[in-house]
Design a protein around this motif. Structure first.
Motif, PDB file in Angstrom:
ATOM      1  N   MET A 209      -2.348  64.339   2.473  1.00 25.54           N
ATOM      2  CA  MET A 209      -3.100  64.449   1.223  1.00 25.54           C
ATOM      3  C   MET A 209      -4.051  65.637   1.252  1.00 25.54           C
ATOM      4  SD  MET A 209      -3.929  60.617  -0.119  1.00 25.54           S
ATOM      5  CE  MET A 209      -4.762  60.113   1.375  1.00 25.54           C
ATOM      6  N   GLY A 328      -3.811  60.585  -8.868  1.00 28.03           N
ATOM      7  CA  GLY A 328      -3.262  59.821  -7.757  1.00 28.03           C
ATOM      8  C   GLY A 328      -4.046  58.541  -7.622  1.00 28.03           C
ATOM      9  N   ASN A 335       1.340  61.842  -5.968  1.00 28.57           N
ATOM     10  CA  ASN A 335       0.123  62.472  -6.456  1.00 28.57           C
ATOM     11  C   ASN A 335       0.488  63.823  -7.058  1.00 28.57           C
ATOM     12  OD1 ASN A 335      -1.990  60.581  -5.037  1.00 28.57           O
ATOM     13  ND2 ASN A 335      -0.521  61.145  -3.462  1.00 28.57           N
ATOM     14  N   SER A 430       2.327  52.862 -10.652  1.00 30.88           N
ATOM     15  CA  SER A 430       0.932  53.307 -10.642  1.00 30.88           C
ATOM     16  C   SER A 430       0.017  52.434 -11.484  1.00 30.88           C
ATOM     17  CB  SER A 430       0.846  54.747 -11.153  1.00 30.88           C
ATOM     18  OG  SER A 430       1.149  54.791 -12.541  1.00 30.88           O
TER      19      SER A 430
END
Length: 586
Positions: A209, A328, A335, A430
């Protein structure tokens, strides 16, 4: 590689470089390394094993990162607990993972003491360690007798004293045990839809990330980052801190966000990159204009939650060259990020080569939220201009595509959908609705549960909130749907912060009418003295939805939109009864 190994390479390269600024303190890479080694060596000596779990409950400061880094060196997984949690929520967070110990800052002594008796019954084996910060921060109360002491039966040990004489040599044998796919941290979801869930952050995810953000929006090696975001949260504690622990950037940490000191701090520490989340950008705009607005050297701001309605005003006033708006979630495997300053966008998915990044928007039923499927049972992708739920394909053993899930495995099932791109595959749901334009730019629209349906039309709460807030000089407000007997869908309601009861409802209605179709104008208005803001600067809606518009339950002023007279009228008990009986038509 694992996080401690990469960090130690940086220590070797530049031991004297400043890693953290905090108040008037400077912590070098070497100092953080030595402090974290002491933490690791102490817990190893106490018999803690690779894979054990310890909760960390402390406000922002350099030691916060150094403590969980030290635990990682010992192979211990740190659970980063939200410092705003209290009572049953805190007990839940400490119980949902297998915590053998709790490390807390002395500023949170009372909070821990309040749950100690209950915790000691449910987790009898747990040890308590207090890290005393009172000698450095005047706003914290020093706790007398902090060395292996007890208050009201609450027994804890002084971590400061315990690590004082411990070796600061690197525990190489334990560091080498950690694998790229081992658990590094637990980071808790916000709990806006129930109790928080402990999301698993592996070494691979932490590095991935941070790397994605660094290279996609171009964070340079000599950039100095500024964060006032909570370090227990993904944005500040992972995406932000990764730039320092993995890529060697200096970071200035503030204990808590301060709108009046944000740009002053950036000037003080010569920061070139800043982080934001939630409503922070709007709060900065509400501050009186100051020379600091453009005196700073910040060229890049990145985070999520910068509304399109204030985007241009924000970058113009504060002279920000680049916005890295990203999208994200703590636990999500997909993301996206705005890499080319496209105003209002939170990212991009190629429409020419969509297979390069297997994330997409799928159509969902407006009433049930269920995925819409074609004749073969495969999810249907949205077309340009349409809204859908964001999903990311799950590919096991790929650290960029895996869904690591939660400590509580039962919670994983609700977040996985099958037969998305093709039969037999699966993807992460999500829970967010996004819109995509013809080029593949994505725009956040709403949480799935926030969008409501009224008069046969979908209403985006975010869109209505932006118009109300802007028309009232960036005032806090939330919009949500409430049930009305006999009415299909949900009626829109807005809770607006109005401490002084100063704004004119007629003027607000005039603005709403000029900007929105009638079905999007809130049916009910509630004027409140206070709106709770989460630690990540979001405005939760659950309690407001439950309250509805009952004047006997709500003491705040309530108003109903009378569409025939085109004005807002005050709701009393008689009008409320007439609405329930259907005498008054909405």
């Amino acid at each position: 590689m694992n996080v401690p190994k990469v960090f130690q390479q940086l220590v070797t390269q530049h031991p004297k470089k400043v890693l953290f600024y905090y108040g008037n303190e400077e912590w070098t890479f070497q100092q953080v390394d030595q402090f974290s080694n002491k933490i690791a060596n102490y817990f190893i000596a106490q018999g803690y094993n690779h894979g054990d779990e310890i909760a960390l409950f402390m406000d922002n400061r350099p030691e916060y990162v150094a403590i969980w880094l030290g635990l990682a060196k010992a192979g211990i997984v740190a659970a980063l607990v939200n410092t705003n949690q209290r009572q049953s929520t805190l007990i839940h967070s400490l119980s949902v993972v297998n915590c053998k110990a709790l490390i807390f800052g002395s500023e949170l002594m009372k909070t821990v003491n309040d749950v100690y008796l209950t915790l000691s019954k449910s987790i009898a084996h747990m040890e308590y360690f207090c890290y005393d910060t009172a000698d450095r921060d005047d706003n914290y109360v020093h706790v007398d007798g902090i060395d292996t002491s007890s208050r009201d039966g609450f027994e804890y040990k002084s971590l400061n004293n315990l690590i004082g004489s411990i070796s600061d040599e690197s525990p190489e044998e334990r560091i080498n045990l950690a694998d790229f796919t081992d658990r590094l941290l637990y980071i808790y979801t916000s709990g806006t839809e129930g109790l928080p869930k402990a999301a698993i952050i592996k070494h691979s995810r932490f590095i991935w990330m941070g790397a994605a953000v660094k290279y996609m929006i171009r964070i340079y090696n000599d950039d100095i980052l500024y964060t006032s975001l909570p370090l227990y949260h993904l944005a500040g504690g992972t995406v932000g801190v990764c730039q320092s622990l993995i890529f060697g950037n200096t970071m200035a940490i503030r204990n808590k966000f301060s709108a009046s000191n944000f740009w002053k701090d950036c000037v003080k520490y010569k920061c070139t990159v800043g982080q934001y989340i939630g409503e922070i950008c709007r709060y900065l705009l509400t501050q009186p204009e100051s020379p600091y607005d453009k005196m700073h050297s910040v060229r890049l701001m990145f985070g999520n939650g910068l509304r399109g309605s204030i985007w241009n005003e924000f970058v113009t006033r504060f002279n920000i060259g680049q916005i890295g708006e990203l999208y994200g979630s703590t636990e999500g495997n997909a993301n996206i990020i705005n890499v080319d300053n496209k105003e209002g966008s939170c990212g991009f998915i190629s429409q020419i080569a969509p297979f390069l990044y297997p994330a997409t928007l799928i159509k969902v039923d407006e009433n049930t939220g269920e995925a819409i499927r074609d004749k073969n049972g495969i999810c249907v992708k949205v077309q340009a201009g349409e809204t859908g739920e964001f999903v990311g394909k799950i590919i096991e053993n790929d650290p960029t595509r895996a869904f690591d899930g939660y400590a509580d495995k039962a919670a994983n099932k609700k977040k996985i959908i099958y037969d998305v791109f093709r039969k037999g595959d699966c993807a992460f749901l999500s829970g967010d609705l996004l819109t995509m334009d013809q080029f593949g730019y994505l725009y956040f629209k709403d949480r799935c549960g926030d969008t409501y349906r009224w008069k046969g039309e979908n209403v985006s709460t975010m869109e209505v909130e932006a118009i109300i807030s802007n028309s009232l000089h960036l005032t806090d407000c939330i919009v949500y749907g409430v049930d009305v007997p006999g009415c299909e869908g949900k009626a829109g309601m807005a809770a607006i912060l109005d401490k002084n009861r100063s704004f004119n409802l007629d003027e607000l209605l005039s603005t709403l009418r000029s900007c929105l179709p009638v079905f999007m104008i809130p049916v009910f208005i509630r004027l409140v003295d206070f709106l709770e803001v989460t630690s990540t600067h979001k405005l939760p809606k659950i309690s407001f939805r439950k309250d509805g518009f009952n004047p006997s339950r709500i003491k705040d002023p309530l108003f109903m939109f009378d569409s025939k007279r085109f004005c807002y009228v005050k709701i009393d008990q008689d009008l409320y009864t007439d609405i329930l009986k259907g005498v008054v038509k909405l």
